[in-house]
Enzyme design. Structure first.
Site, short mmCIF file in Angstrom:
data_model
loop_
_atom_site.label_atom_id
_atom_site.label_comp_id
_atom_site.label_asym_id
_atom_site.label_seq_id
_atom_site.Cartn_x
_atom_site.Cartn_y
_atom_site.Cartn_z
N TYR A 180 33.12 38.77 7.49
CA TYR A 180 33.23 37.81 6.24
C TYR A 180 31.78 37.18 6.02
CZ TYR A 180 38.13 38.67 7.60
OH TYR A 180 39.27 39.16 8.00
N CYS A 348 51.10 39.71 27.89
CA CYS A 348 51.19 40.35 26.78
C CYS A 348 50.72 41.87 27.30
CB CYS A 348 49.72 39.78 26.07
SG CYS A 348 48.70 40.89 24.93
N CYS A 351 49.66 46.09 23.29
CA CYS A 351 49.72 47.23 22.59
C CYS A 351 49.41 46.83 21.31
CB CYS A 351 51.35 47.30 22.61
SG CYS A 351 52.40 46.07 22.03
N CYS A 366 56.09 40.97 18.09
CA CYS A 366 55.63 41.33 19.39
C CYS A 366 56.45 41.92 20.49
CB CYS A 366 55.27 40.08 20.01
SG CYS A 366 54.75 40.12 21.78
FE1 SF4 Z 1 50.59 41.35 23.11
FE2 SF4 Z 1 50.56 41.61 20.62
FE3 SF4 Z 1 51.57 43.70 22.15
FE4 SF4 Z 1 52.76 41.29 21.84
S1 SF4 Z 1 52.33 42.94 20.37
S2 SF4 Z 1 52.63 42.35 23.58
S3 SF4 Z 1 51.05 39.82 21.66
S4 SF4 Z 1 49.51 43.02 22.35
#
Ligand code: SF4
Ligand code: ADP
Length: 696
Positions: A180, A348, A351, A366
């Site tokens: 940015y 977490c 993913c 999520c």
């Molecule tokens: Fe983690 Fe994002 Fe996957 Fe949720 S969606 S488990 S916050 S990486």
């Protein structure tokens, strides 16, 4: 349970300029997909983090001026009084729980296209940020900033900072990261200026210094001023005055911000998936910062383990534990540590489905936490569920992500739940997928649910039980939930992506065959039109078993959808490391068991590859025979007292694990619930005009 004294340090207050964070848990700025058009959803989403114990809760990126317009991506604005009121909903909500509210003021510079405002964007030397990349691609280049533009930028920051204070924020940011505008000034490749803002690092950093100064002036001693800066590239650049330009920058600005928020440079490293980066992956780049400033330092690293967090503090890496993804996966993470319930943390899995929501321009989703983004819209609280109206028995068939989440939600509500799984182990698709290279931490989806289920006396789990319709009618539960998943098929498609029949024949396989342990003969061709992780992960998996593997896809890039989860560059590196040739823009035309013929999707040129095993990673179809049979046998069902049969997860619509978890959770919440509980509330922007009309 009392808190483990080992974690006491995490609950110490931290002074940040004129304000004090009640503890060291800092929910850093991150894109939420919620713009000013969704002020109530956004406030409730952030309030939940504050309720869950995060001592500081920040916004995502908030534009300071219409000349920084990221449309159609979901960014927030602070351009006028309506915007002040919109953000005030969040600050009030966060303050209700004793947390501080931070706002990430942002100017996109050459990274934005100003598609909506139609103001030509601007950058230090007219260079665009990653102009051929998805999200940044456009047909107009930025203009070169002149001295008037610089003055206007500083004024825009000043105005926005004043508005931020009026909206009730406690911490106001200058954002010099991720390509940015202020970051573009810092990097000499983007900054070729010959005036006082270009050349030496001192000059390149001048704009950051001035932005910090005007922000301090604007907020006075009511708010702290934070600097968020990307240090990866600067850390790699030698400096005449310090070990690197990153060191020199921190020395130059050391005590000017009240807080240093330090990070990496690009989405793919700053928010890397667990498949390719572990917890704490920022540390090698940012660990030096604390040694050069007396101001507190916050950083991220997908921290979910309190021991790792304590390690970061004790080793002098960070003062505040930044969390974006961990605060999404479990908004109550701090509270659980405070209450000695670390085992309850929903960790977490890395993913990056949450990131994909931003690319999709929708509120955050999520895999681990189905309630995120639904706090206001559906009134879903991550820690509370509405009680069941009665303790009816529910049979959940299938112990994959959907069935597990559904059984857990129903169990928490007070139903008598039976969960039957055909295999000897729970987990569904996770049983295989977590064995693929890099995906071990996805087992957290299963582990967390399994451990929570163990605590519920009203949920009984039956493993090694493949149920038929007869079994179910005999068991006669009040409700049946079918969560039997999906299967991969060797289905192919025409260039218009119309199904063109299955490719039958010897040595044609699907991921299900690989999961079942079928031994393949090399050379192998993996044909991927799923375009997410499965194709490339299978290449790695098969190559690790010593097979020669090639990868082919009709898409222009390998694992095309994984651009959404920030993992495409690393996927390419993984394919290269596996020794796989990559063939893009190509379809499988035929396979005779010895050779596969690929045909270019545009030119129709053919290419033959030696191939003794073709693995098709394409369409998945619901495994819903049980559902169909039970629906067909309606009279028997009614006679047995079975009131409902419902499909969830992949058995309803095959998709990513996040969809299955969400589907299971939703059904778990909505069973026997009235229309009100199922209603999707619609948010709307706050407009002074409307307000005036309503009050007139
Ligand atoms: Fe983690 Fe994002 Fe996957 Fe949720 S969606 S488990 S916050 S990486
Ligand atoms: P989802 O992602 O929707 O949860 P999965 O494919 O991961 O779907 O999980 C489905 C699970 O259902 C698998 O573990 C499978 O063994 C199980 N299953 C399929 N059919 C039956 C059945 N008839 N009885 C019990 N379990 C079943």
């Amino acid at each position: 349970m009392p808190r483990n004294p080992r974690y006491d340090v995490l609950f110490e207050p931290v002074r940040i300029g004129p304000v004090t964070a009640p503890n060291r848990f800092y929910a850093v700025p991150h894109a939420s997909g919620m713009t000013n058009a969704m002020p109530r959803m956004r406030a409730a989403f952030r309030e939940t983090k504050a309720e869950g114990g995060w001592g500081v809760v920040c916004t995502g990126y908030v534009s300071i001026d219409p000349a920084s317009d990221d449309s159609p991506l979901p960014y927030a604005t602070l351009w006028d009084e309506d915007d002040v009121r919109s953000h005030a909903l969040m600050t009030e909500a966060v303050h209700r729980h004793g947390a501080l509210a931070g706002i990430e003021l942002w100017h996109g510079g050459g990274s934005v296209m100003n598609r909506l405002s139609r103001t030509p964007s601007m950058s230090p030397s007219g260079t665009a940020w990653m102009p051929t990349q998805v999200s940044y691609i456009g047909t107009q280049r930025p203009r070169v900033m002149d001295s008037q533009d610089i003055r206007e930028l500083l004024e825009a920051q000043r105005r926005a900072a004043r508005r931020a204070r009026a909206a009730g924020f406690d911490i106001v940011y200058v954002y010099a990261g991720m390509g940015y505008l202020p970051h573009e000034f810092l990097l000499p490749e983007w900054n070729h200026r010959t005036d006082a803002y270009g050349g030496s690092l001192r000059n390149r950093a001048r704009i950051v210094r001035e932005l910090l100064e005007v922000t301090h002036e604007a907020v006075g001693d009511r708010c702290a001023v934070a600097l968020r800066v990307s240090l990866e590239e600067l850390r790699a650049r030698p400096s005449e005055h310090a070990p690197s330009e990153a060191h020199e920058l921190v020395q130059l600005l050391a005590d000017l911000p009240d807080l240093w928020d330090v990070k990496m440079d690009a989405e793919t490293t700053d928010c890397a998936p667990s498949r390719f980066a572990s917890e704490g992956s920022h540390e090698p780049v940012i660990s030096f910062v604390k040694s050069l400033t007396d101001k507190p330092v916050v950083g991220v690293g997908r921290f979910t383990s309190p021991d790792t967090m304590v390690g970061q503090i004790r080793r002098g890496v960070l003062d505040l534990i930044g969390g974006a993804r961990p605060s999404i996966a479990d908004p109550f993470l701090p509270k659980k540590i405070a209450e000695g319930r670390e085992d309850d943390i929903r960790e977490c899995i890395g993913c990056n489905i949450c990131i994909s929501s931003w690319h999709d321009c929708v509120p955050v989703r999520c895999t681990q936490n189905p309630t995120i983004g639904e706090e206001w819209r559906r009134q879903w609280h991550p820690e509370r569920v509405p009680p069941a109206p009665h303790g009816a028995t529910v049979l959940v068939v299938g112990g994959g992500p959907a069935g597990l989440e559904c059984a857990l939600t129903l169990g928490r509500r007070g139903y008598e739940v039976m969960l039957a799984e055909a295999a000897d182990e729970l987990g569904g698709r996770l049983r295989f997928e977590t064995r693929l290279p890099g995906l071990a931490s996805w087992a957290r989806v299963l582990d967390w649910r399994r451990s929570q289920l163990r605590r519920l006396a009203n949920v009984t789990v039956y493993r090694g039980n493949r149920l038929t319709a007869d079994h179910i009618l005999e068991l006669a539960p009040v409700h049946v939930v079918i969560a039997t998943g999906s299967r991969w098929t060797p289905l192919l498609y025409t260039p218009l992506e119309v199904p063109s029949g299955t490719l039958a024949g010897p040595r044609v396989y699907t991921p299900d065959d690989v999961a079942a342990g079928v031994r393949l003969e090399g050379p192998v061709v993996v044909f991927d039109f799923d375009n997410y992780y499965m194709g490339s992960a299978l290449v790695e998996h098969l190559a690790a078993a010593g097979l020669r593997v090639s990868y082919a896809t009709p898409s222009g890039l390998a694992a095309a959808w994984s651009v959404m989860t920030n993992e495409q560059p690393q996927t390419y590196r993984a394919l290269a490391a596996a020794g796989a040739e990559v063939h893009t823009l190509t379809r499988v035309e035929s396979f005779d068991g010895e050779e596969v013929t690929l045909i270019d999707v545009f030119t129709f040129a053919r290419r033959r590859l030696p191939c003794r095993a073709l693995v098709i990673v394409g369409a998945r179809l619901p495994e819903d025979a049980l559902y169909r049979e039970l629906t067909a046998r309606r009279a028997e069902r009614v006679a047995a007292g079975v009131a409902s049969v419902t499909r969830i997860g992949d058995a309803l619509a095959p998709g990513a694990i996040a969809h299955a978890v969400y589907s299971g959770h939703r059904h778990g919440r909505e069973l026997d619930a009235g229309d009100d509980a199922r209603a999707l509330r619609r948010d709307a922007p706050l407009r002074a005009l409307d307000h005036a009309r309503t009050s007139a």
